[in-house]
Design an enzyme around this catalytic site. Structure first.
Site, short mmCIF file in Angstrom:
data_model
loop_
_atom_site.label_atom_id
_atom_site.label_comp_id
_atom_site.label_asym_id
_atom_site.label_seq_id
_atom_site.Cartn_x
_atom_site.Cartn_y
_atom_site.Cartn_z
N GLU A 54 -13.84 -19.21 -21.00
CA GLU A 54 -13.96 -19.28 -19.53
C GLU A 54 -12.93 -18.82 -18.56
OE1 GLU A 54 -15.10 -23.69 -19.19
OE2 GLU A 54 -12.90 -23.97 -18.50
N ARG B 50 -17.61 -42.24 -20.91
CA ARG B 50 -16.99 -43.66 -21.40
C ARG B 50 -16.06 -44.01 -20.00
NH1 ARG B 50 -11.72 -41.04 -21.99
NH2 ARG B 50 -11.84 -39.07 -22.66
N LYS C 5 -19.07 -29.26 -24.74
CA LYS C 5 -18.94 -28.52 -23.44
C LYS C 5 -19.82 -27.50 -23.02
CE LYS C 5 -14.20 -29.87 -24.05
NZ LYS C 5 -13.21 -30.52 -23.19
N HIS D 12 -2.06 -30.13 -21.33
CA HIS D 12 -3.39 -30.35 -20.77
C HIS D 12 -3.94 -31.84 -20.80
CE1 HIS D 12 -3.93 -26.02 -20.64
NE2 HIS D 12 -3.80 -26.04 -22.01
P1 ADP Z 1 -10.33 -32.29 -22.78
O1 ADP Z 1 -11.59 -32.48 -23.24
O2 ADP Z 1 -9.36 -31.82 -23.56
O3 ADP Z 1 -10.01 -33.16 -21.81
P2 ADP Z 1 -10.79 -30.33 -20.36
O4 ADP Z 1 -12.00 -29.58 -20.59
O5 ADP Z 1 -11.07 -31.61 -19.69
O6 ADP Z 1 -10.40 -30.71 -21.86
O7 ADP Z 1 -9.69 -29.57 -19.87
C1 ADP Z 1 -8.44 -30.38 -19.88
C2 ADP Z 1 -7.36 -29.88 -19.07
O8 ADP Z 1 -7.25 -28.29 -18.96
C3 ADP Z 1 -7.71 -29.88 -17.50
O9 ADP Z 1 -7.43 -30.86 -16.81
C4 ADP Z 1 -7.19 -28.53 -16.81
O10 ADP Z 1 -5.63 -28.96 -16.57
C5 ADP Z 1 -7.01 -27.51 -18.05
N1 ADP Z 1 -8.25 -26.79 -17.78
C6 ADP Z 1 -9.37 -26.73 -18.21
N2 ADP Z 1 -10.42 -25.79 -17.94
C7 ADP Z 1 -9.58 -25.11 -17.43
C8 ADP Z 1 -9.78 -23.62 -16.47
N3 ADP Z 1 -10.83 -22.84 -16.71
N4 ADP Z 1 -8.69 -22.95 -15.97
C9 ADP Z 1 -7.42 -23.57 -16.03
N5 ADP Z 1 -7.20 -24.87 -16.32
C10 ADP Z 1 -8.22 -25.53 -17.04
P1 ADP Z 2 -8.77 -39.58 -20.38
O1 ADP Z 2 -9.62 -40.83 -20.76
O2 ADP Z 2 -7.96 -39.43 -19.41
O3 ADP Z 2 -9.74 -38.26 -20.59
P2 ADP Z 2 -8.00 -38.35 -22.99
O4 ADP Z 2 -8.90 -37.38 -22.66
O5 ADP Z 2 -6.51 -37.78 -23.13
O6 ADP Z 2 -7.75 -39.37 -21.69
O7 ADP Z 2 -8.17 -39.24 -24.24
C1 ADP Z 2 -8.66 -40.48 -24.06
C2 ADP Z 2 -8.27 -41.35 -25.21
O8 ADP Z 2 -9.07 -40.85 -26.41
C3 ADP Z 2 -6.82 -41.35 -25.44
O9 ADP Z 2 -6.56 -42.92 -25.63
C4 ADP Z 2 -6.61 -40.64 -26.47
O10 ADP Z 2 -5.50 -40.98 -27.30
C5 ADP Z 2 -7.96 -40.64 -27.05
N1 ADP Z 2 -8.47 -39.58 -28.16
C6 ADP Z 2 -8.40 -38.22 -27.60
N2 ADP Z 2 -8.82 -37.54 -28.45
C7 ADP Z 2 -9.08 -38.14 -29.32
C8 ADP Z 2 -9.56 -37.81 -30.96
N3 ADP Z 2 -9.75 -36.53 -31.37
N4 ADP Z 2 -9.77 -39.11 -31.74
C9 ADP Z 2 -9.52 -40.20 -31.36
N5 ADP Z 2 -9.02 -40.64 -29.98
C10 ADP Z 2 -8.76 -39.78 -29.21
MG MG Z 3 -10.98 -33.64 -19.98
#
Ligand code: ADP
Ligand code: ADP
Ligand code: MG
Length: 706
Positions: A228, A321, A144, A263
């Site tokens: 952030e 993906r 990230k 989240h």
């Molecule tokens: P992940 O890899 O776990 O999906 P993300 O960076 O995509 O992590 O963030 C997941 C969620 O966390 C977002 O959909 C949003 O709801 C919240 N989020 C992420 N960054 C911020 C931010 N800077 N401010 C507020 N909410 C955030």
């Molecule tokens: P999205 O595709 O909407 O970003 P998520 O970020 O929640 O959904 O995760 C995508 C898929 O990856 C889900 O099936 C989740 O269970 C799986 N996943 C998330 N984190 C991990 C992890 N650390 N190891 C294995 N699978 C994971």
């Molecule tokens: Mg995300």
């Protein structure tokens, strides 16, 4: 299997236009795939297999011991057992299997190996086609922090923050002060909402940092953090992008995934409500630029955080993906994205231009997906697992789609993600789609593990959601509205008593230990009379558990008199069929109920609602079964693994002090002390696997003053 076969019809519909186009894009550089290994499980493994089979591609499927009887394992004649539950992550072994099986390509699905650049690279080096982006692009987007540097260089707006290499806690705190509170700490290798903490003020900075790091270490084996700006009323808006090997890159519209818990997304929709057209065009363009900046190929999602207050949007991360919510985009574009992935992997050109996609989107209205999880929303969405005793889904049609990994009788294993299915609907407008989703959820019946279906139904009628006023904090903000339980109608108790009585009458078993508690029996002419004490199980495990007595008297083979408190029903006609449907004619109404009994737990579905009741045991039975003996212990709330024990035997602890940290379905939960006391025994230590209800810690018994 039923859901799978039905949706084949749907994907054929989706495919028709693009199958034609594909043949016209065939060129000599295309290397057709004839055999693919699917390196994943559950719903996505089935989803990929479906499209592959449709095009005559042979699939090899993998499974583990707990998955041996699962639908994806049974879906192909070529199925290889990996054994250990964690072996889906064993990239080297999976590559060897693909070679042994004569596969040309590997589809990684999502989760597991899908965003692992080392795995993607090894596939390529082994001469296998990795159905996903080039490993270099995964690597660039995998962090990230680095991905943000690339985005800034490509002119894609990023959230103000620190994503450098100085990880000294004091330095991170200084950066937080520069950004201004509240800030968000995020694991740079994070995913699935883990390794993330909001810090509201400087006082809690170090605590939250330690907690985010611990979760990140356990989930990703890496604890590097970025800081952030925390956007206080954000929306999650993401863009589905697709690129081919010929330099083409398109955006297949956006998805709003703001309705989240922990989240993590639970509802996803397209188009995003109330998004100004110029912002929509701009966000698509920025997403394409993001993909082009890393020479992307295949399916990817560029996630943005949209500031509802200012209308600005910022790059959050790119998921290299296909995503869980890709069916939403398939519904609004009429395209099969797995097919697109195969076309790109084979070296073909994207089937549609940006203009053609926009045309499609403007014609096809709105789509929305609900993720159906085995989890308890009333207990902070804690995952659940267990046998699916009963499963009935709405009828799939061209506009109602179910992507499921399970059928009735399957086990939702605590080893994996608790997602049971995805329900996706399409309608001419957003309102129509939401209405259809609600109706489909009302037909969705799951008994066994607790699910979020009732919660999803409440979301569908939540006025601000219906109005499109979404934000990522929606669930917390509307907590009162979404979590207030409704009192049960007396007919629910009456139906439960009828279900119990009719099952008993039809059963030949008269074993005193297995038949339900009977407080009054036998009444003339072989007809029966019973009293059942029924508890409306509080969804949050707390609250009122007083039982409601229900008297029922049979007056003819299918005729009953029933009393629920003061409410008396005379001459009720009721029958129970082999499909567990209870058909009852009350004097003023007819009720059709699905009645499922599992020991003392009753699950009823009627008029679009699920009700869970418990049959109270007579006091003597509780004593005989020793149920009252464990009150001095802290029990595992779900099947889990003990990660850490925070106390020692002999310790004096305070109420709410952390005792044990457990992990279940990839989520960490801190088990806190229910009261002040002294620890007598630690029953389970680090690494132990425990069933739900197992004692983790025992307290020294308080001497009662007599
Ligand atoms: P992940 O890899 O776990 O999906 P993300 O960076 O995509 O992590 O963030 C997941 C969620 O966390 C977002 O959909 C949003 O709801 C919240 N989020 C992420 N960054 C911020 C931010 N800077 N401010 C507020 N909410 C955030
Ligand atoms: P999205 O595709 O909407 O970003 P998520 O970020 O929640 O959904 O995760 C995508 C898929 O990856 C889900 O099936 C989740 O269970 C799986 N996943 C998330 N984190 C991990 C992890 N650390 N190891 C294995 N699978 C994971
Ligand atoms: Mg995300």
């Amino acid at each position: 299997m039923r859901a799978i076969r039905k949706s084949t019809h749907l994907s054929r519909q989706l495919l028709a236009p693009n199958a034609v186009r594909h043949s016209s894009t065939l060129a000599s550089s295309i290397k057709p795939l004839t055999s693919v290994l699917i390196a994943n499980r559950g719903e996505i493994a089935l989803r990929v297999g479906r499209t592959a089979s449709e095009y005559g591609i042979r699939t090899t499927t993998l499974y583990t011991d707990p998955d041996a009887r699962s639908q994806h394992a049974l879906s192909s004649p070529y199925a290889i057992n990996l054994g250990d539950p964690t072996a889906y992550l064993d990239g080297d072994r999976i590559i060897q299997i693909a070679k042994d099986q004569g596969c040309q390509g590997i589809h990684p699905g999502y989760g597991f190996l899908s965003e692992n650049p080392v795995f993607a690279r090894k596939c390529t080096e082994a001469g296998l086609t990795f159905i996903g982006p080039p490993w270099q692009a995964i690597e660039a987007m995998g962090s990230k922090s680095e991905s943000k540097d690339i985005m800034i260089a490509a002119g894609v707006p990023c959230i103000p923050g620190y994503h450098g290499s100085n990880q000294d806690p004091e330095h991170l705190k200084k950066e937080a002060a520069k950004i201004g509170y509240p800030v968000l700490l995020k694991a740079v290798k994070g995913g699935g909402g883990k390794g993330m903490r909001i810090v509201k003020n400087p006082e809690e900075f170090f605590d939250q940092l330690a907690s985010a790091k611990s979760e990140a270490r356990n989930s990703f084996g890496d604890e590097v953090m970025l800081v952030e700006k925390y956007i206080t009323t954000p929306r999650h808006i993401e863009v589905q992008v697709f690129a081919d090997k010929h330099g083409n890159c398109v955006a297949l519209g956006e998805r709003d995934c703001s309705i989240q818990r922990r989240h993590q997304k639970i509802l996803e929709e397209s188009p995003a409500p109330h998004l100004k057209e110029e912002i929509r065009q701009d966000i698509w363009k920025k997403a394409r630029n993001a993909a082009l900046a890393v020479k992307y190929e295949g399916a990817g999602t560029v996630e943005f955080i949209f500031d509802n207050d200012s209308g600005e949007f910022f790059f959050m991360e790119m998921n290299a993906r296909l995503q869980v919510e890709h069916p939403v985009t398939e519904m609004v574009t009429g395209e099969d994205l797995v097919r697109w992935q195969l076309i790109v992997a084979e070296g073909g050109r994207l089937p549609l231009t940006q203009q053609e996609i926009e045309q499609r989107i403007s014609e096809r209205g709105a789509a929305i997906e609900a993720r159906i999880y085995a989890e308890n929303p009333d207990m902070n969405f804690i995952p659940d697992s267990g046998l699916l005793l009963h499963l009935r889904t709405p009828q799939p049609t061209a506009t109602v789609r179910i992507d499921a990994g399970f059928v009735a009788g399957d086990e939702v294993s605590s080893h994996y993600d608790p997602m049971i299915a995805k329900l996706i609907v399409q309608g001419p407008t957003r309102e129509a789609a939401i209405q259809k989703l609600r109706a489909a959820l009302e037909e969705y019946e799951v008994a066994g593990p607790i699910t979020n279906i009732e919660f999803l139904k409440r979301l569908c009628v939540s006025p601000d959601f219906v109005a499109g006023d979404v934000e990522t904090g929606y669930i917390q903000k509307h907590h009162a509205e979404l979590f207030t339980p409704e009192p049960l109608a007396p007919e629910v108790y009456a139906q439960a008593a009828l279900g119990l009585a009719l099952q008993e009458i039809s059963s030949t078993r008269r074993d005193p230990f297995t038949s339900p508690p009977i407080t009054a029996t036998g009444f003339g002419a072989g007809y029966q009379q019973r009293e059942y004490n029924l508890i409306d199980i509080p969804a949050d495990g707390k609250g009122d558990t007083t039982s409601t007595p229900v008297q029922i008297r049979q007056t003819a083979p299918s005729k009953f008199d029933i009393a629920v408190g003061d409410q008396i029903y005379h001459d009720v006609i009721s029958t129970l069929d082999a499909a567990n449907t209870l058909s009852t004619f009350y004097p003023h109404t007819r009720l059709s109920t699905t009645f499922i009994r599992d020991d003392n737990h009753l699950t009823l579905f009627q008029q679009g609602k699920q009700h869970r009741l418990q049959l109270a045991m007579p006091k003597w039975a509780e004593k005989a079964l020793g149920i009252k003996d464990v009150t001095n212990s802290v029990l595992a709330p779900m099947p889990c693994k003990v990660l850490r024990v925070e106390i020692s035997e002999g310790d004096t602890v305070k109420k709410d002090q952390p005792l044990v940290v457990i992990e279940s379905m990839k989520m960490e939960t801190v088990i806190r002390s229910p009261h002040d006391g002294v620890i007598a025994r630690i029953v389970h230590g680090k690494g132990d696997l425990c069933k739900a209800g197992t004692a983790l810690v025992e307290f020294v018994e308080e001497k009662k003053e007599v």
